[in-house]
Enzyme design. Structure first.
Site, PDB file in Angstrom:
ATOM      1  N   ASN A 128       0.859  -1.188   0.000  1.00  0.00           N
ATOM      2  CA  ASN A 128       0.000   0.000   0.000  1.00  0.00           C
ATOM      3  C   ASN A 128       0.895   1.238   0.000  1.00  0.00           C
ATOM      4  O   ASN A 128       1.372   1.676   1.040  1.00  0.00           O
ATOM      5  CB  ASN A 128      -0.920  -0.010   1.220  1.00  0.00           C
ATOM      6  N   ASP A 129       1.118   1.796  -1.189  1.00  0.00           N
ATOM      7  CA  ASP A 129       2.012   2.947  -1.328  1.00  0.00           C
ATOM      8  C   ASP A 129       1.552   4.150  -0.525  1.00  0.00           C
ATOM      9  O   ASP A 129       2.333   5.089  -0.322  1.00  0.00           O
ATOM     10  CB  ASP A 129       2.120   3.359  -2.803  1.00  0.00           C
ATOM     11  N   CYS A 130       0.306   4.146  -0.090  1.00  0.00           N
ATOM     12  CA  CYS A 130      -0.233   5.311   0.612  1.00  0.00           C
ATOM     13  C   CYS A 130      -0.221   5.163   2.129  1.00  0.00           C
ATOM     14  O   CYS A 130      -0.676   6.061   2.842  1.00  0.00           O
ATOM     15  CB  CYS A 130      -1.656   5.590   0.134  1.00  0.00           C
ATOM     16  N   ASN A 153       2.085   5.540   4.682  1.00  0.00           N
ATOM     17  CA  ASN A 153       3.425   6.124   4.787  1.00  0.00           C
ATOM     18  C   ASN A 153       3.711   6.441   6.250  1.00  0.00           C
ATOM     19  O   ASN A 153       3.487   7.555   6.725  1.00  0.00           O
ATOM     20  CB  ASN A 153       3.531   7.380   3.937  1.00  0.00           C
ATOM     21  N   GLN A 206       5.501   9.311  -1.012  1.00  0.00           N
ATOM     22  CA  GLN A 206       6.292   8.102  -1.258  1.00  0.00           C
ATOM     23  C   GLN A 206       7.798   8.339  -1.155  1.00  0.00           C
ATOM     24  O   GLN A 206       8.550   7.398  -0.962  1.00  0.00           O
ATOM     25  CB  GLN A 206       5.971   7.533  -2.644  1.00  0.00           C
TER      26      GLN A 206
END
Length: 831
Positions: free
Chosen positions: A498-500, A502, A515
């Site tokens: 899940n790149d989001c 963070n 990112q």
């Protein structure tokens, strides 16, 4: 509401109106030259890399949308004189002219699109495709006079050139408006218009647009063609009824060929427009002295000559169709459910090919100017593609592994043209290394080709750093084990799948990339998801060592020692997930930088996430003590709606700085409570593993395009492929799709339906056959070509699991590999 329908026999989706909710697109090309094409002929073309070798220009966020791509104009003329005027002009694909048509139909097929329309008694058919082994897009335009009187038509085909680098083309106007260069080549039976911007300096490539007929005129200067205040819908040259024979010098180079056709009643005429890309040897760039500036056109002539007749085009088109028939013959199901059959036999596999080629680089949502090929994305794409063309999967694995860094981490993306890591994005996504193991294991299970493990592969594409691919896998494992946090779970880094999410970003400033910015990295934030990945793919790595270590020059002692060490680490990680990663009724998502749990019942928002429930159960965690079943029941009750299973719930209502981008989206969209189609297959697989076959198939059916086609007005995206995201139940518009085509959903859905629901799964030891189908599926057959052998597999419901091979009962679920020389195996699996 529907805007078209499937034609299963033709392997096409038929669109009945140009007014679809969004442009519904298709992809042309499967090797190096690619084009995007919409149901109104919008899109663009590029060679290998949509950023660095963009051939034609496309404007995202343009108004009106999807204009200025392939521009075809059919003008009904008031006579045959040189100064004849158009009575009316229209476009065979509706755009760009927007003239209402008497009839319209778009047929999106496998690697081609056909536009059929009519007006004023003129029937037209525009066929667009990229032939095999050719760096060109072919547009064949057939026009037929269905009137009882003769007519005169002027046909114009045009494109607008992109000045190669798509980012620079759209930003660096102070240079680019002075660099455009063209050449014109008019012959008695053809005209080729060449785009040679920057060819005289550092480039050794050019493009051309050619037509296989004598032309009445041409234009290469956009302003001369369009005129003042006009767009592609009403070019001045079309309105006036004549080309200007303009030659571009800087500004905005285009290519427009105009052809006059005279048709008697019932007569048909065909034109072939070729959009070609050519690379020349640096020592052979010029025809004559370089100072004369005449490009070497011989390669262009050869390319153009391959498709300069209707007969040659027909042959190339037939070869493309046969190519796809062969590919799709690798896996084919026959059942009583036409929707299942069409998705498995055609559209799932077709989308897997497209995502393999594009990764997440070029779509109508991905501009092709930044992302390139994803390390994580491309490894996952291989899972659904490897059965189609294993040798290309092997090449891609080597390319991906070559961008891995020597500590086992990886560049998150790389450019397909240079194959260098994308420094703008960087690395630090700590799930990346483990996906390489997944791809290599899938390749080995499909092919048994152990030679890939001994292939010498560099780190970071640096000369002198070559090591066997097996060493790259070893470092993937080591990276995960040496990057753990306070709970002994893997550190998340910048993000995981899940790149989001963070957890080390803590961004306060607008414009910062979630990112790439790490304002706080205390080696505390951990990922339960990566832990589940390690249990699954660490186990696969141990299997690879155990099975193929000796072929990689490992001694028995080395194999035993490393296998035992990895399996111990896998066991310990599994135990850690069941303790530190368990929230009581489901698996936690992570621990943040303060070591607070994420995805916990203790938080009224984001209480449960989908990812660890799927990955941990797929890894086998909690299968024995009931945790897996409880986690999946929580998914059903808390995350699942009629449109699919949401990524989390409840959605975040405020920006949570400690969580990052995930909390920035409105509720129900994207990673904040949207239905991320990519991980719905994980939940389906997980339900199959615990034996809940009804829910496993229900998950597949809820957002499978063919099953929700009737809701096309709500979903908006193409009804023949998956989108990345569907708006979730908390959204303002639930069920609305976004980001179609380029998504890991394609690969994972095909893995799910082919390997778990239908149950035909390649393993290191052969094909495993263990279907998980709901009631109503009682008698099916699957044809599977595997390692050069055709398996005819019958699946029959009996209430008991048995397996027989060529009439002989076999223990377990794995079909033994046949003796050499055997070409056909018959299998009966009851369930």
């Amino acid at each position: 509401m529907q805007y078209g329908h499937f034609d299963d026999e033709a392997r096409e989706y038929i669109i009945d109106t140009p007014a679809t909710p969004l442009p519904w697109i298709n992809y042309l090309g499967s090797e190096n030259f690619f084009s995007l094409i919409s149901n109104t002929a919008g899109g663009y073309s590029f060679y290998k890399d949509a950023k660095l070798r963009r051939i034609t220009r496309y404007r995202y966020n343009d108004v009106p949308a999807d204009s200025g791509a392939r521009n075809y104009y059919i003008s009904l003329m008031d006579g045959d004189a040189e100064d004849a005027s158009p009575i009316e002009t229209w476009s065979p694909a509706f755009l760009p002219a927007k003239t209402p048509l008497d009839s319209y139909r778009c047929r999106h097929g496998l690697g081609y699109s056909v536009f059929e329309s009519s007006l004023h008694g003129v029937a037209s058919s525009l066929t667009a495709f990229v032939p095999l082994k050719a760096n060109a897009e072919i547009n064949r335009l057939d026009v037929t006079n269905t009137n009882d009187f003769p007519i005169v038509l002027d046909i114009t085909g045009s494109v607008e050139w992109c000045l190669w680098n798509a980012v620079d083309d759209s930003t660096n106007f102070q240079r680019n408006l002075s660099t455009g260069e063209v050449e014109i080549e008019r012959n008695d039976d053809s005209t080729l218009l060449y785009h040679k911007t920057e060819f005289k300096e550092r480039r050794d490539h050019y493009a051309f647009l050619g037509v296989n007929a004598a032309t009445s005129g041409f234009d290469t200067d956009r302003d001369a063609f369009l005129g003042i205040f006009n767009g592609w819908d009403t070019p001045q040259a079309i309105t006036e009824g004549r080309a200007h024979d303009s030659v571009a010098h800087g500004w905005y180079p285009i290519a427009a060929n105009r052809v006059r056709i005279r048709l008697m009643p019932g007569e048909r005429s065909s034109l072939v427009f070729t959009l070609g890309y050519v690379e020349v040897d640096p020592d052979e760039k010029w025809d004559g002295p370089a100072s004369a500036g005449i490009i070497n056109k011989r390669p262009a002539h050869e390319l153009f000559a391959r498709f300069n007749t209707v007969e040659k085009v027909d042959t190339a088109f037939r070869q493309l169709r046969e190519h796809w028939t062969t590919l799709l013959g690798t896996y084919k199901v026959s059942s009583t459910d036409a929707k299942l059959d069409r998705m498995v036999n055609i559209w799932h596999q077709y989308q897997c090919m497209v995502t393999f080629n594009m990764s997440r680089s070029a779509s109508y949502y991905e501009s092709g100017t930044g992302r390139g090929m994803g390390f994580r994305d491309s490894n996952q794409d291989i899972l659904g593609f490897v059965h189609l063309i294993p040798e290309r999967a092997r090449e891609r694995i080597i390319d991906i592994a070559s961008t891995q860094l020597d500590d086992g981490s990886a560049w998150h993306q790389y450019q397909p043209l240079t194959k260098q890591g994308n420094a703008e994005i960087g690395g630090g996504f700590n799930d990346d290394p483990l996906w390489l193991i997944a791809a290599v294991h899938a390749y080995l299970a499909e092919t048994g080709d152990v030679s890939i493990l001994t292939e010498e592969v560099p780190f970071n594409n640096a000369e002198g750093t070559q090591s066997p691919l097996l060493e790259h896998l070893r470092r993937s494992v080591a990276f995960t084990l040496t990057h753990t946090g306070p709970h002994k779970l893997p550190l998340i880094g910048r993000a995981d799948w899940n790149d989001c999410l963070n957890l080390n970003c803590f961004s306060k400033d607008p414009g910062e990339s979630f990112q790439t910015v790490e304002n706080i990295d205390t080696d505390v934030a951990e990922s339960v998801f990566i832990a589940g990945m390690f249990v699954l793919y660490g186990g696969q790595y141990a299997d690879i060592i155990e099975r193929y270590g000796s072929a990689c020059s490992m001694s028995t002692e080395q194999i035993t020692k490393e296998t035992a060490s990895v399996r111990t680490a896998v066991r310990v990680m599994s135990e850690t997930v069941e303790t530190a990663g368990w929230d009581g009724q489901w698996f936690l998502r992570a621990y943040d930088a303060y070591s607070h749990p994420v995805g916990s019942h203790a938080d009224p928002e984001g209480s449960i996430y989908i990812e660890p429930q799927g990955m941990c159960v797929m890894a086998g965690i909690g299968l024995q003590d009931g945790k897996a079943a409880r986690a999946l029941q929580s998914v059903t009750s808390r995350l699942t709606s009629e449109w699919g299973t949401a990524i989390l719930a409840p959605a975040y209502s405020t920006y949570r700085i400690e969580l990052g981008e995930i909390s920035t989206y409105p509720a129900g969209y994207k990673e904040n409570g949207g239905i991320f189609c990519h991980n719905n297959p994980w939940i389906s697989i997980a339900n199959a593993l615990i034996g809940d076959d009804e829910e496993a198939f229900a998950i597949y059916r809820r957002n499978c395009p063919a099953y929700v086609e009737e809701h096309s007005d709500i979903r908006k995206v193409e009804p023949y492929v998956y989108s990345q995201m569907v708006a979730g139940p908390e959204a303002a518009n639930p069920g609305e799709g976004k980001n179609s085509w380029l998504t890991g959903t394609a690969a994972w859905t095909f893995v799910n339906v082919s390997q778990y629901l239908l149950g035909i799964r390649p393993t290191l030891d052969g094909l495993s056959v263990e279907p998980h189908l709901p009631g109503g599926f009682d008698d099916l057959s699957v044809t599977r070509v595997y390692r050069g052998v055709t398996y005819h597999i019958a699946l029959r419901r009996s209430g008991e699991r048995t397996l027989s091979v060529d009439g002989q009962s076999v223990d377990g679920s794995t079909v033994p590999l046949p003796d050499e020389g055997v070409t056909t195996v018959n299998v009966l699996s009851t369930f």
